[in-house]
Design a protein around this motif. Structure first.
Motif, short mmCIF file in Angstrom:
data_model
loop_
_atom_site.label_atom_id
_atom_site.label_comp_id
_atom_site.label_asym_id
_atom_site.label_seq_id
_atom_site.Cartn_x
_atom_site.Cartn_y
_atom_site.Cartn_z
N ASP A 77 -6.74 0.76 6.79
CA ASP A 77 -6.29 -0.64 6.83
C ASP A 77 -5.17 -0.82 7.84
O ASP A 77 -5.11 -1.81 8.56
N GLU A 78 -4.28 0.15 7.87
CA GLU A 78 -3.13 0.07 8.77
C GLU A 78 -3.59 0.13 10.23
O GLU A 78 -3.12 -0.64 11.07
N GLU A 79 -4.53 1.02 10.51
CA GLU A 79 -5.05 1.14 11.88
C GLU A 79 -5.72 -0.16 12.30
O GLU A 79 -5.56 -0.63 13.42
N GLN B 121 0.83 -1.21 0.00
CA GLN B 121 0.00 0.00 0.00
C GLN B 121 0.86 1.26 0.00
O GLN B 121 0.52 2.25 -0.64
N HIS B 122 1.97 1.21 0.72
CA HIS B 122 2.89 2.36 0.70
C HIS B 122 3.39 2.60 -0.71
O HIS B 122 3.48 3.75 -1.17
N ARG B 123 3.71 1.54 -1.41
CA ARG B 123 4.18 1.68 -2.80
C ARG B 123 3.11 2.30 -3.69
O ARG B 123 3.40 3.07 -4.60
N THR C 67 -7.46 5.02 2.46
CA THR C 67 -7.70 3.58 2.56
C THR C 67 -6.54 2.90 3.29
O THR C 67 -6.74 2.06 4.16
N HIS C 68 -5.34 3.31 2.94
CA HIS C 68 -4.17 2.72 3.59
C HIS C 68 -4.18 2.98 5.09
O HIS C 68 -3.95 2.07 5.89
N PHE C 69 -4.46 4.21 5.48
CA PHE C 69 -4.45 4.55 6.90
C PHE C 69 -5.49 3.72 7.65
O PHE C 69 -5.22 3.22 8.74
N GLU D 40 7.62 5.66 12.33
CA GLU D 40 6.44 5.32 13.11
C GLU D 40 5.77 4.01 12.69
O GLU D 40 5.36 3.24 13.54
N ASP D 41 5.66 3.77 11.38
CA ASP D 41 5.01 2.53 10.96
C ASP D 41 5.85 1.32 11.38
O ASP D 41 5.32 0.31 11.82
N THR D 42 7.15 1.45 11.25
CA THR D 42 8.03 0.34 11.62
C THR D 42 7.96 0.11 13.14
O THR D 42 7.88 -1.04 13.59
N PRO E 216 9.20 9.89 6.46
CA PRO E 216 9.63 9.69 7.86
C PRO E 216 8.59 8.93 8.70
O PRO E 216 8.95 8.13 9.55
N HIS E 217 7.30 9.16 8.42
CA HIS E 217 6.25 8.42 9.14
C HIS E 217 6.38 6.92 8.87
O HIS E 217 6.29 6.11 9.79
N ILE E 218 6.61 6.59 7.62
CA ILE E 218 6.76 5.18 7.24
C ILE E 218 8.00 4.58 7.92
O ILE E 218 7.93 3.52 8.55
FE FE2 Z 1 1.64 3.54 6.58
#
Ligand code: FE2
Ligand code: FE2
Length: 129
Positions: free
Chosen positions: A60-62, A19-21, A56-58, A120-122, A115-117
């Motif tokens: 799904d990620e949550e 999704q990030h891609r 949508t990504h946010f 924070e995501d990691t 930077p968020h990816i």
């Molecule tokens: Fe993300």
């Protein structure tokens, strides 16, 4: 390509990384459209696609962080909201002609989303109860 994917952006979750891609792809399409000075209907379409992918990504990620019991879920939700607000604000300003959308998109991608990816995501992926 303006925004190049790098292996260091991988979070360790396949679906999230895909999704990030897709967000990178959409940002590249929008950046090109802006630089080529495409007509506003095309620009709006490109922007809406980026906004939709990101939204949508946010969500799904949550959902994913909730499932794995990540302790950073609340922080993620707040930051996602801020990132979406910034993206919408960027477009509002562009419409009013008070900003350069290409520069603002660079800023959002390079100083905010990437930077968020990376951080924070990691981190959220590993922060299990
Ligand atoms: Fe993300
Ligand atoms: Fe996130």
């Amino acid at each position: 390509m303006r925004y190049e994917w790098s292996e260091e952006y991988n979070t360790g979750n396949k679906k999230i990384d895909e999704q990030h891609r897709m967000i990178f792809d959409a940002a590249n399409v929008l950046f090109d459209a802006v630089k080529q000075g495409r007509e506003s209907v095309v620009l709006d379409q490109s922007f809406n696609l980026l906004l939709q992918y990101t939204n949508t990504h946010f969500r799904d990620e949550e959902e994913h962080y909730e499932e794995i019991g990540s302790t950073l879920l609340k922080m993620q939700k707040e930051e996602h909201q801020r990132l979406l607000d910034e993206l919408r604000e960027m477009w509002r300003e562009k419409r009013h002609g008070s900003s350069d959308a290409g520069t603002d998109l660079d800023h959002w991608m390079e100083r905010r989303l990437i930077p968020h990816i990376i951080k924070e995501d990691t981190r959220a992926q590993k922060a299990k109860k």
